[in-house]
Design an enzyme around this catalytic site. Structure first.
Site, mmCIF file in Angstrom:
data_model
loop_
_atom_site.group_PDB
_atom_site.id
_atom_site.type_symbol
_atom_site.label_atom_id
_atom_site.label_comp_id
_atom_site.label_asym_id
_atom_site.label_seq_id
_atom_site.Cartn_x
_atom_site.Cartn_y
_atom_site.Cartn_z
ATOM 1 C CD GLU A 264 -1.518 3.722 -6.364
ATOM 2 O OE1 GLU A 264 -2.513 3.203 -6.928
ATOM 3 O OE2 GLU A 264 -0.715 3.070 -5.674
ATOM 4 N NE ARG B 200 -4.312 -1.195 -0.050
ATOM 5 C CZ ARG B 200 -4.454 -2.255 -0.829
ATOM 6 N NH1 ARG B 200 -3.438 -2.662 -1.575
ATOM 7 N NH2 ARG B 200 -5.599 -2.913 -0.873
ATOM 8 C CG HIS C 40 -1.684 -0.412 -7.671
ATOM 9 N ND1 HIS C 40 -2.268 0.392 -6.735
ATOM 10 C CD2 HIS C 40 -1.818 -1.682 -7.184
ATOM 11 C CE1 HIS C 40 -2.750 -0.331 -5.729
ATOM 12 N NE2 HIS C 40 -2.484 -1.590 -5.987
#
Length: 527
Positions: A258, A229, A277
């Site tokens: 993000e 995370r 990601h």
């Protein structure tokens, strides 16, 4: 029944729905009025991250039974609104464990051998053979911060490649770590001994910026991998420490914001490897989350238990009406006990006394576990909490007795390890007024709400006044106080309800007084 799918999922998931006899409507890239119209007669909705499942959407879906998220994150789903509308929300947290672990391993090798940097220079026409001297992982020490499902999977894979393992996780048992082949240590030791550090902790108030300047100094000339995370590493500090040579390099798949902002300092540091990601982006992972989500939709539409429900009890409605108030008490007792215990939790013992001992309390016990583990997992709930306990090697003991000396019904949650244990008892006053009535045997009758401070101190004049004065000097208002003592002049325990966050400086100031044995700050109700 109609299943509306508004974000693309693997075909295997659609096959599960068709085989169960449901009508599947695929309607991708719709929103606004189109979405409201499409969902009006839907019995189930399957989404990924692209569909905003707002209160407006949920209120427009009179027939909706379940929202299935093909993946783990549910930030795009208004879960309180779903609960208000009686809609189950379920996700697929297991489907991408292997994919995330493999990506972390790949990033470890990429960092150790500067693979992306060398690749880009070759694409630019260079032959930079002498510019890169890599590190072998064999014989090196891997530090794992967060030893849950993904962390354990990464440890197994890199252990097989000859790495020594150390792990930091306050909620994992030594026995479980031993079975994986890891030595359980504190965070400072983990950082000092690790050549490679891999992060696998959720983002919580306790883990935000867990790795910052001081921790990076302890870690030194190694490589950091984060595929868990964003936000658990201070990105500015990391970029600076790599730039000045304190840390050798890093490989990151997740970020505090993000997409990664264009002005992020990470983008200008050569020894930082970045991916957007991609941890769950494999064909197998997408098929797994699709079939898992579809199976939960099928179960919900058949009125069967939903394995990964985030907001639904797995007991019948009649029993839940009787047990619902005790569910909250059990969860609160678990939260308080876990925050009072120093060190890792190895055993959770839930005891029922009085009338409640005659009920099926499986869901209540699971709720107590939810309270214990809530700071540790991304979406811990009463359905998955028992599995989390098993994954972390925490022993769970449930016991009942119809005898209750002082209360009609009493729930006791005890958390313990080899050196310490804490017990918190809760009950209901007047049928629906929750109270914490004992902490480690001290009778306190405390109202469990918001923020609390629990102190242990000698029972003598001036101590409570001192505590109030220190709290006041730090801008903390005391809303309520519940005091108990062993004997006159012995040790006392006091629970304070407070209106604001208690700064660390206030706690440190109190503990400098020799009359104060311990000060613990407790947060409840998600605050």
């Amino acid at each position: 029944m109609k299943v509306l799918v508004t974000d693309p999922i693997a075909e295997a998931g659609l096959d599960v729905l068709h085989e169960a006899g449901h009508d599947v409507e695929e309607a991708y890239d719709i929103d606004g009025e189109e979405l409201l119209e499409a969902i009006a007669d839907a019995h189930a909705l399957i989404v990924r991250s692209g569909t905003d499942v707002s209160r407006t959407v949920l209120e427009a879906a009179d027939e909706l039974v379940i929202v299935g998220r093909a993946g783990i994150g549910v930030d795009n789903i208004d879960i309180p609104a779903a609960t208000d509308e009686g809609v189950i929300v379920a996700n697929a947290p297991e489907g991408n464990v292997r994919a995330a672990a493999e990506h972390a391993v790949a990033m470890t090798f990429a960092a150790a051998r500067s693979i992306p940097q060398a690749h880009m220079r070759m694409k630019a026409g260079e032959w930079p053979k002498s510019d890169y001297m890599g590190k072998e992982v064999n014989g090196k020490t891997l530090g794992v911060v967060g030893f849950g499902r993904v962390g354990q999977e990464v440890a197994k894979k890199l252990d097989a490649l000859g790495m020594d393992l150390v792990a930091f996780d306050p909620y994992i048992s030594e026995e479980r770590a031993d079975r994986i082949g890891a030595e359980l240590v504190d965070l400072e030791t983990c950082l000092e001994r690790a050549d490679f550090l891999t992060m696998h902790t959720p983002l919580t108030p306790e883990t935000e910026d867990l790795i910052s300047d001081e921790e990076l100094e302890l870690f030194g000339e190694g490589y950091i991998v984060n595929c868990a995370r964003g936000g658990v590493i201070d990105e500015d500090a990391l970029a600076a420490k790599i730039e000045d040579g304190t840390v050798a390099g890093a490989a990151l798949d997740v970020f505090a914001e993000e997409p990664l902002p264009e002005d992020s300092p990470l983008l200008s540091v050569d020894d930082v490897i970045l991916t957007p990601h991609l941890g769950a982006s494999t064909e197998a992972a997408q098929e797994n989350v699709a079939t898992s989500t579809a199976a939960q939709v099928v179960a919900a539409l058949a009125e069967e238990p939903v394995a990964n429900a985030l907001n639904a009890p797995s007991i019948d409605e009649t029993a839940f009406q009787r047990l619902a108030p005790y569910v909250e008490i059990a969860e609160t007792a678990g939260k308080v006990a876990a925050q009072l215990l120093e060190g890792r939790i190895e055993t959770v013992d839930v005891t029922y006394e009085g009338e409640i001992a005659g009920e099926d309390v499986e869901f209540v016990t699971a709720s107590a576990l939810k309270g214990v583990f809530e700071p540790l997992e991304w979406q811990v709930n009463a359905v998955n909490a028992p599995q989390i306990a098993e994954d972390r090697g925490v022993e769970v003991v449930e016991s009942k007795t119809r005898q209750a000396e002082d209360f009609q019904s009493l729930i006791s949650v005890t958390v313990s390890n080899d050196t310490d244990e804490v017990s918190v008892d809760g009950t209901l006053f007047a049928g629906d007024d929750p109270r914490i009535v004992r902490v480690d045997g001290y009778r306190v009758d405390a109202i469990p709400h918001g923020k609390m401070v629990v102190t242990r101190n000698t029972d003598e004049p001036g101590v409570i006044g001192l505590i109030g004065t220190v709290m006041g000097s730090h801008g903390v208002n005391i809303a309520g106080m519940f005091n108990a003592r062993e004997t006159i002049g012995g040790e006392a325990l006091t629970v304070y309800n407070v209106d604001g966050t208690v700064p660390e400086a206030a706690r440190e100031e109190l503990e400098t007084d020799e009359r104060i044995v311990a000060v613990r700050y407790i947060t409840l109700n998600g605050q």
